[in-house]
Design an enzyme around this catalytic site. Structure first.
Site, short mmCIF file in Angstrom:
data_model
loop_
_atom_site.label_atom_id
_atom_site.label_comp_id
_atom_site.label_asym_id
_atom_site.label_seq_id
_atom_site.Cartn_x
_atom_site.Cartn_y
_atom_site.Cartn_z
N HIS A 272 0.86 -1.19 0.00
CA HIS A 272 0.00 0.00 0.00
C HIS A 272 0.89 1.23 0.00
O HIS A 272 1.96 1.25 0.61
CB HIS A 272 -0.89 0.02 1.26
CG HIS A 272 -2.05 0.94 1.13
ND1 HIS A 272 -1.94 2.29 1.38
CD2 HIS A 272 -3.34 0.72 0.74
CE1 HIS A 272 -3.12 2.85 1.16
NE2 HIS A 272 -3.99 1.93 0.77
N ASP A 329 -7.98 -5.26 -0.35
CA ASP A 329 -8.45 -6.10 -1.47
C ASP A 329 -8.10 -7.57 -1.29
O ASP A 329 -8.54 -8.40 -2.09
CB ASP A 329 -7.82 -5.59 -2.78
CG ASP A 329 -8.36 -4.22 -3.13
OD1 ASP A 329 -7.55 -3.30 -3.36
OD2 ASP A 329 -9.59 -4.05 -3.12
C1 SDX Z 1 -6.12 0.02 -3.08
O1 SDX Z 1 -4.24 4.50 -2.04
C2 SDX Z 1 -5.24 3.91 -1.49
O2 SDX Z 1 -5.67 4.28 -0.41
C3 SDX Z 1 -5.82 2.74 -2.28
C4 SDX Z 1 -6.87 1.91 -1.55
C5 SDX Z 1 -8.15 2.68 -1.31
O3 SDX Z 1 -8.87 2.34 -0.35
O4 SDX Z 1 -8.45 3.58 -2.12
O5 SDX Z 1 -6.35 1.45 -0.33
C6 SDX Z 1 -7.27 0.68 -2.38
O6 SDX Z 1 -5.85 0.38 -4.22
C7 SDX Z 1 -5.27 -0.97 -2.33
C8 SDX Z 1 -4.04 -1.47 -3.17
C9 SDX Z 1 -4.52 -2.55 -4.11
N1 SDX Z 1 -3.43 -2.90 -5.07
C10 SDX Z 1 -2.80 -4.10 -5.00
O7 SDX Z 1 -3.01 -4.94 -4.12
C11 SDX Z 1 -1.80 -4.32 -6.14
C12 SDX Z 1 -0.48 -4.87 -5.58
N2 SDX Z 1 0.16 -3.79 -4.82
C13 SDX Z 1 1.09 -2.97 -5.49
O8 SDX Z 1 1.12 -2.87 -6.83
C14 SDX Z 1 1.61 -1.77 -4.70
O9 SDX Z 1 1.86 -2.20 -3.43
C15 SDX Z 1 0.73 -0.52 -4.66
C16 SDX Z 1 0.32 -0.10 -6.03
C17 SDX Z 1 -0.48 -0.77 -3.82
C18 SDX Z 1 1.54 0.58 -3.99
O10 SDX Z 1 2.59 0.89 -4.86
P1 SDX Z 1 3.72 1.98 -4.47
O11 SDX Z 1 3.39 2.67 -3.21
O12 SDX Z 1 3.95 2.82 -5.70
O13 SDX Z 1 4.99 1.11 -4.13
P2 SDX Z 1 6.04 0.60 -5.18
O14 SDX Z 1 5.35 0.06 -6.40
O15 SDX Z 1 7.05 1.68 -5.36
O16 SDX Z 1 6.70 -0.63 -4.38
C19 SDX Z 1 7.74 -0.43 -3.41
C20 SDX Z 1 8.55 -1.71 -3.44
C21 SDX Z 1 9.02 -2.13 -4.85
O17 SDX Z 1 10.17 -2.91 -4.68
P3 SDX Z 1 11.64 -2.19 -4.89
O18 SDX Z 1 11.62 -1.56 -6.28
O19 SDX Z 1 11.75 -1.19 -3.77
O20 SDX Z 1 12.65 -3.34 -4.77
O21 SDX Z 1 7.73 -2.80 -2.99
C22 SDX Z 1 7.57 -3.73 -4.07
C23 SDX Z 1 7.92 -3.01 -5.35
O22 SDX Z 1 8.38 -3.93 -6.35
N3 SDX Z 1 6.14 -4.12 -4.07
C24 SDX Z 1 5.70 -5.36 -4.30
C25 SDX Z 1 4.31 -5.28 -4.13
N4 SDX Z 1 3.95 -4.02 -3.83
C26 SDX Z 1 5.10 -3.32 -3.79
N5 SDX Z 1 6.35 -6.52 -4.64
C27 SDX Z 1 5.56 -7.60 -4.80
N6 SDX Z 1 4.19 -7.63 -4.65
C28 SDX Z 1 3.56 -6.48 -4.33
N7 SDX Z 1 2.22 -6.48 -4.18
#
Ligand code: SDX
Length: 393
Positions: A272, A329
């Site tokens: 998140h 989710d």
């Molecule tokens: C919702 O914002 C809100 O409030 C949203 C929400 C709401 O109520 O409106 O809460 C609802 O959208 C919840 C999120 C649902 N999405 C998912 O479950 C999809 C999977 N999650 C990710 O794609 C990710 O965690 C996000 C999109 C939710 C957040 O992305 P960020 O904050 O841009 O973080 P990032 O992509 O920069 O990740 C940071 C690190 C990275 O690794 P490094 O490059 O530092 O080595 O964490 C890793 C990412 O690769 N990472 C994950 C991961 N999420 C982040 N690695 C594997 N699996 C994951 N799910």
């Protein structure tokens, strides 16, 4: 570039606005709507009470709730001509595409909503109209997704009961009206109701800031929510769990894929932008998940996979280092599946829950007379050059 522009991709460190609606503390996993902890609202309130709280700032008295209910009950029917829209969609069109189209189309039937100088009372009528019609639109989209006839709204039922009646009254035994099922749906909708400046809410504010009408602003928020990185994750979680089940249930294999930088696969339902601790909503939904599956006597193998995946991730250094926890989710899709919704319908249910939050944020943005959203950029393109005639290019 003469002026100094601070670049902040994804607005990770940018406050786009001031708001008095929702308070989030990502480090400590805290979520309050208008100061009330989400745990108490989910436990003690109806979804419609929380909708009232988000939009008007206070929990309603009995009388206020009753008149709110009465106003909504007057508006639950959608114009019969909207059936032409439903008929026009190919049978397997994604419900989120249908929802954003149908919500945007409401301005065709309510042209008064297009008045950018509408009074607060006129804007309020438009908000009530949308709140009232959303359950009808959502349930009719569900019926289309399973090829069943629609069920009309009934004025003698309250908001969530009426929604469940339009969804299930003609096909399922009484279990769908079991108080435990109704209260689970109340809880789910409350837990999705607002979440400060997330992607879809920021979209609603951005579109509304150009003085676009409420229906157009909300339709834009619906489209932003559709993405699998945002609300679309609840559908992607179930598809991921199904794939793991089909692939012999090997959670560790998928955990390795999620950690592999060369593999685009992400663990859907994890991580998140703000929560760097447990998403408080995920905890409540996980409990509701156990209760519902037990109530319905469902032993869903994907729940076991989800629990194993959660345990493995919470003990894995990659996830610990990046503070990746289950989010809202991760478990919600398992409940929706137990209620016989198709995975494509899950994000539509998220949108129904998020509607009062979107409306409240749009209202606040308008009341605060926020300027039109127009961020800047850091230019990285070509320096000035002259056009060469096509014959010489
Ligand atoms: C919702 O914002 C809100 O409030 C949203 C929400 C709401 O109520 O409106 O809460 C609802 O959208 C919840 C999120 C649902 N999405 C998912 O479950 C999809 C999977 N999650 C990710 O794609 C990710 O965690 C996000 C999109 C939710 C957040 O992305 P960020 O904050 O841009 O973080 P990032 O992509 O920069 O990740 C940071 C690190 C990275 O690794 P490094 O490059 O530092 O080595 O964490 C890793 C990412 O690769 N990472 C994950 C991961 N999420 C982040 N690695 C594997 N699996 C994951 N799910």
């Amino acid at each position: 570039q003469s002026e100094f522009i601070t670049l902040d991709p994804g607005y990770k460190n940018t406050g786009a606005t001031k708001s008095a609606i929702t308070y989030l503390d990502g480090e400590n996993g805290i979520l309050h709507y208008r100061g009330y902890p989400i745990e108490q609202l989910a436990e003690k309130c109806l979804f419609l009470e929380v909708a009232y709280l988000l939009i008007y700032g206070e929990l309603p008295t009995k009388q206020e709730l009753e008149s709110f209910r009465a106003e909504i009950k007057e508006q639950t029917l959608i114009h019969e001509d909207m059936k032409n829209f439903f008929a026009g969609f190919p049978s397997q069109s994604h419900p989120m595409g249908q929802l954003s189209c149908l919500v945007g189309a409401l301005s065709a039937f309510y042209p008064e909503s297009l008045n950018p100088n509408a009074t607060k009372e006129e804007d309020n009528k438009t908000m009530i109209n949308l709140l009232a019609k959303m359950p009808t639109i959502v349930s009719w989209i569900h019926k289309k997704s399973i090829g069943h006839p629609i069920v009309y709204p009934k004025k003698d039922l309250n908001y969530v009961e009426n929604f469940m009646n339009m969804l299930f009254s003609d096909v399922t035994a009484e279990s769908s009206f079991d108080p435990a099922i109704i209260s689970a749906m109340q809880k789910l909708l409350i837990l999705h109701a607002d979440h400060e400046q997330n992607c879809s809410t920021s979209t609603v504010r951005m579109v509304g800031s150009s003085n676009a009408n409420l229906y157009a602003s909300i339709a834009s928020g619906i489209n932003a929510l559709w993405g699998p990185l945002h609300g679309g994750a609840n559908q992607a979680v179930i598809e991921m769990l199904e794939a793991i089940k089909e692939d012999g249930g090997d959670a560790d294999k998928y955990l390795a894929k999620a950690k592999d930088k060369n593999d685009p696969f992400r663990l859907m339902g994890f991580g998140h932008r703000v929560y760097k601790n447990f998403d408080p909503r995920a905890k409540i939904i996980k409990k509701a998940c156990d209760d519902i599956l037990e109530k319905l006597g469902i032993d869903d193998p994907v729940l076991d996979i989800a629990i194993r995946l959660e345990e493995a991730a919470l003990n894995d250094q990659y996830f610990i280092d990046r503070k990746l926890y289950p989010n809202v989710d991760f478990y919600s899709g398992i409940i929706y599946r137990a209620l016989n919704f198709k995975p494509e319908m899950f994000t539509v249910l998220f949108a129904l829950g998020r509607l009062p939050g979107w409306i409240a944020q749009w209202k606040e943005m308008r009341e605060n007379k926020e300027p039109i959203g127009r961020p800047r950029q850091v230019y990285t393109g070509e320096t000035k050059r002259d056009v060469v005639d096509i014959e010489k290019r």
